[in-house]
Design a protein around this motif. Structure first.
Motif: not given
Length: 439
Positions: A76, A79, A154, A425-426
């Motif tokens: 990630c 975040q 995730i 989140q990525t």
């Protein structure tokens, strides 16, 4: 050095410029508008890379990460950003990527998101021994170094529950311990509602052990497990790229895949077969690609197991799905069983070279290529084909921009641009683009 972050670029890093030299510097885990202290870690002629030391003035979009491994783990990158800010940054990156190749008359980017934790239906973990104990983990950021993990927020909860249960079993079960010591990676794949689970163990060379016994004992604590298999990897390098790896099939137990319910239909996905990873947004993706489209003939290129083909078959007299992977093509053939559908195992470029000289022309062509995109040959063949409408599903804005420039120069116009956040989140993003000929 003290830097002011101007924007976040594809890859997730913040972009700033050194005051003295004006050189671009990329700093991970920063946000637009922030003033940060950073330490130079990579220096090239045209740019530099830096590590964040501290945030001097934080963005109002900065939040506490949701995972204890964030920053160390390579999975990630975003975040630290509030979710709506992630969506805005991704939309900006998409638009900038297209504008950079000269595509300036763009429709508004329509963004689509959903739950941003627990969304992944598949994870693949490394296995290693640390301090005398077996551990599961990912790669450390920017390296191939093993990072043991204790959570993955995730991932669908079932996936990490199964991974934890297997580790726990190996503490007291010699058979489970033998498998984990003999494997280098393990993959878990679940259906959307987490009622069925597949497991794949990746080993280097043949491993003589009781897979059936392992699975039956694991199933006592993970009753969702319906099948498992062994993939035998080449022995020469444990770090060989997954993209070039061609594992051989080893032992198996239970079902060879699972039935995945999505967009009101059932899809058979063989163990190891590709399927969209975000269990909350698959229906949205199918709707954007297929809704409102009807006619005599549609082609679904890079069709996979037939996610779009099956939906298209409800509104077209005939649908042809084309898939180059033999495993996925077998699943596709199972999906497209009706008299109005046809599954073809072939590369897209070979299929187009053969059909572009035929008289038959589809009204709609759907394309969902891998990260490398369509490429020049496929784009040029599509321009020659002159289908009325193209729907391009892309997971890389850079290769998407390159391909769209060829298609637009060949007579197509961009009429819809959708950002579908399949990877919260990525930095990764999925795009659905609708092009019409002469629009």
């Amino acid at each position: 050095m003290r830097l002011q972050i101007e924007k976040v670029v594809y890859g997730g890093a913040g972009l700033a410029h050194q005051a003295e030299a004006g050189k671009a510097v990329f700093v991970p885990f920063t946000l637009p508008g922030e003033i940060v202290e950073a330490e130079l870690s990579v220096e090239k002629d045209a740019y530099g890379g830096a590590e964040l030391v501290r945030v001097i003035e934080a963005s109002s979009d900065r939040v506490a990460p949701g995972c204890v491994h964030f920053g160390a783990c390579g999975g990630c990158q975003l975040q630290h950003a509030e979710y709506s800010a992630q969506m805005r940054m991704k939309a900006g990156i998409l638009r900038e990527s297209l504008e950079r190749v000269g595509l300036v008359e763009l429709p508004e980017v329509q963004s689509h998101g959903d739950a941003f934790w627990g969304y992944r239906n598949r994870i693949r973990l490394r296995i290693a021994e640390m301090d005398g104990a077996l551990r599961l983990g990912y790669n450390r950021r920017g390296s191939n170094e093993f990072l043991p993990i204790q959570e993955c927020p995730i991932a669908a909860p079932l996936l990490w529950r199964a991974a934890s249960a297997l580790l726990k079993l190996a503490e007291t079960d010699k058979g489970a311990e033998r498998w984990l010591r003999g494997a280098v990676e393990i993959e878990f794949f679940s259906n959307g509602d987490e009622t069925k689970l597949q497991m794949t163990l990746f080993v280097r060379g043949a491993l003589s052990a009781d897979l059936k016994g392992l699975c039956e004992r694991l199933r006592v604590v993970v009753p969702e497990l319906v099948g498992a298999g062994v993939s035998i990897l080449a022995k020469e390098s444990a770090l060989r790229s997954r993209r070039t790896e061609r594992p051989a099939a080893g032992a198996s137990w239970g079902a060879e895949g699972l039935l995945y319910r999505a967009a009101g239909a059932d899809y058979w996905v063989s163990r190891g077969g590709f399927f969209q990873v975000n269990r909350f947004l698959i229906d949205t993706m199918v709707r954007l690609v297929t809704e409102g489209r009807e006619g005599r003939l549609a082609w679904d290129l890079y069709a996979g197991v037939g996610l779009f083909s099956k939906a298209l078959a409800k509104a077209f007299e005939r649908v042809v799905g084309v898939e180059g992977s033999e495993t996925a093509a077998a699943d596709l053939a199972g999906t497209l069983k009706g008299p109005r559908t046809q599954a073809i195992c072939a590369s897209t470029v070979d299929f187009l070279r053969h059909t572009v000289i035929q008289r038959e022309r589809p009204e709609v062509v759907v394309m969902d290529p891998p990260r490398a995109g369509l490429g020049a040959d496929v784009c040029e063949l599509l321009v020659r084909l002159k289908a009325a409408e193209l729907v391009y599903v892309s997971c890389d804005p850079v290769t998407l921009a390159r391909d769209l420039k060829v298609l637009v120069d060949g007579g197509y116009a961009l009429v819809e641009l959708h950002l579908v956040d399949m990877f919260p989140q990525t930095f990764h993003q999925e795009t659905v683009v609708v092009l019409r000929r002469g629009a």
